[in-house]
Design a protein around this motif. Structure first.
Motif, PDB file in Angstrom:
ATOM      1  N   ARG A 193       0.834  -1.208   0.000  1.00 27.76           N
ATOM      2  CA  ARG A 193       0.000   0.000   0.000  1.00 27.76           C
ATOM      3  C   ARG A 193       0.866   1.254   0.000  1.00 27.76           C
ATOM      4  N   LEU A 194       1.979   1.202   0.697  1.00 27.20           N
ATOM      5  CA  LEU A 194       2.908   2.335   0.717  1.00 27.20           C
ATOM      6  C   LEU A 194       3.377   2.638  -0.698  1.00 27.20           C
ATOM      7  N   GLY A 195       3.731   1.604  -1.437  1.00 24.32           N
ATOM      8  CA  GLY A 195       4.144   1.792  -2.822  1.00 24.32           C
ATOM      9  C   GLY A 195       3.040   2.394  -3.675  1.00 24.32           C
ATOM     10  N   GLU A 196       1.816   1.939  -3.465  1.00 20.42           N
ATOM     11  CA  GLU A 196       0.678   2.474  -4.221  1.00 20.42           C
ATOM     12  C   GLU A 196       0.459   3.952  -3.903  1.00 20.42           C
ATOM     13  N   LEU A 197       0.545   4.293  -2.617  1.00 24.99           N
ATOM     14  CA  LEU A 197       0.299   5.672  -2.205  1.00 24.99           C
ATOM     15  C   LEU A 197       1.419   6.614  -2.646  1.00 24.99           C
ATOM     16  N   VAL A 198       2.645   6.135  -2.647  1.00 23.69           N
ATOM     17  CA  VAL A 198       3.762   6.950  -3.125  1.00 23.69           C
ATOM     18  C   VAL A 198       3.616   7.133  -4.625  1.00 23.69           C
ATOM     19  N   GLY A 199       3.295   6.056  -5.323  1.00 28.51           N
ATOM     20  CA  GLY A 199       3.068   6.114  -6.766  1.00 28.51           C
ATOM     21  C   GLY A 199       4.347   6.138  -7.583  1.00 28.51           C
ATOM     22  N   ASP A 200       4.353   5.390  -8.657  1.00 32.15           N
ATOM     23  CA  ASP A 200       5.441   5.394  -9.643  1.00 32.15           C
ATOM     24  C   ASP A 200       6.812   5.112  -9.036  1.00 32.15           C
ATOM     25  N   ILE A 201       6.865   4.218  -8.043  1.00 36.13           N
ATOM     26  CA  ILE A 201       8.131   3.827  -7.432  1.00 36.13           C
ATOM     27  C   ILE A 201       8.284   2.323  -7.580  1.00 36.13           C
ATOM     28  N   SER A 202       9.463   1.885  -7.986  1.00 36.33           N
ATOM     29  CA  SER A 202       9.694   0.450  -8.121  1.00 36.33           C
ATOM     30  C   SER A 202       9.787  -0.179  -6.738  1.00 36.33           C
ATOM     31  N   GLN A 203       9.535  -1.478  -6.676  1.00 33.81           N
ATOM     32  CA  GLN A 203       9.621  -2.188  -5.407  1.00 33.81           C
ATOM     33  C   GLN A 203      11.056  -2.116  -4.875  1.00 33.81           C
ATOM     34  N   LYS A 204      12.028  -2.205  -5.768  1.00 32.87           N
ATOM     35  CA  LYS A 204      13.439  -2.131  -5.370  1.00 32.87           C
ATOM     36  C   LYS A 204      13.760  -0.766  -4.738  1.00 32.87           C
ATOM     37  N   MET A 205      13.291   0.311  -5.357  1.00 28.26           N
ATOM     38  CA  MET A 205      13.563   1.653  -4.825  1.00 28.26           C
ATOM     39  C   MET A 205      12.814   1.885  -3.516  1.00 28.26           C
ATOM     40  N   LEU A 206      11.587   1.389  -3.426  1.00 30.52           N
ATOM     41  CA  LEU A 206      10.828   1.535  -2.185  1.00 30.52           C
ATOM     42  C   LEU A 206      11.538   0.787  -1.052  1.00 30.52           C
ATOM     43  N   THR A 207      11.997  -0.436  -1.340  1.00 23.72           N
ATOM     44  CA  THR A 207      12.722  -1.218  -0.333  1.00 23.72           C
ATOM     45  C   THR A 207      13.967  -0.475   0.121  1.00 23.72           C
ATOM     46  N   LYS A 208      14.732   0.033  -0.830  1.00 24.00           N
ATOM     47  CA  LYS A 208      15.952   0.775  -0.506  1.00 24.00           C
ATOM     48  C   LYS A 208      15.635   2.004   0.343  1.00 24.00           C
ATOM     49  N   THR A 209      14.584   2.716  -0.028  1.00 24.19           N
ATOM     50  CA  THR A 209      14.218   3.950   0.676  1.00 24.19           C
ATOM     51  C   THR A 209      13.785   3.671   2.110  1.00 24.19           C
ATOM     52  N   VAL A 210      12.886   2.708   2.300  1.00 21.22           N
ATOM     53  CA  VAL A 210      12.399   2.450   3.669  1.00 21.22           C
ATOM     54  C   VAL A 210      13.487   1.820   4.538  1.00 21.22           C
TER      55      VAL A 210
END
Length: 146
Positions: A65-82
């Motif tokens: 859901r975090l990825g959906e709400l952020v929008g246009d972010i790859s799973q890899k980048m979201l993982t790296k960011t969090v």
């Protein structure tokens, strides 16, 4: 977002009042300066700010859901960011031992305070929006004339 802005506007006003009565140090501690530069480098990127905003608005959020709400972010980048935010103490990550895995994120107090600090930039941009637009238009006009 409006509720967050209102809440953070109050915090920013309190910080301004505190800063107005404080005096800057004569010498800057090199360790503090290095830390400030490192923090700016890490958190002033697009994804960290968006994740910070989403978690401030929504509280506890599952990874997908975090990825959906952020929008246009790859799973890899979201993982790296969090993960980076977690290592800096800005978010907590809770893994629930279920199948499929359930992973949730939420801001820590430190994360909320960072949001308050960057909210000042948002407020500044809101106040100076028209002035910035005029300056950009003048720059483009002058650049084309050259």
């Amino acid at each position: 977002m409006q509720k967050l802005l209102e809440r953070e506007h109050t915090r920013v006003q309190e910080l301004k009042a505190k800063l107005a009565t404080s005096t800057p140090p004569i010498e800057v501690d090199p360790k503090v300066e290095a830390l400030v530069r490192e923090i700016i480098e890490r958190v002033a990127d697009k994804w960290t700010m968006l994740v910070l905003e989403v978690l401030a608005e929504h509280g506890v959020v599952r990874f997908t859901r975090l990825g959906e709400l952020v929008g246009d972010i790859s799973q890899k980048m979201l993982t790296k960011t969090v993960r980076q935010m977690e290592s800096d103490g800005l978010v907590t990550r809770t893994v629930h031992p279920v199948i499929p895995p359930k992973v949730e994120y939420q801001l820590t107090e430190l994360g909320h305070s960072l949001g308050a600090a960057f909210c000042g930039v948002w407020i500044w941009a809101e106040v100076h929006h028209d002035e910035i637009i005029r300056a950009r238009q003048a720059f483009r006009r002058d650049s084309l004339a050259s």
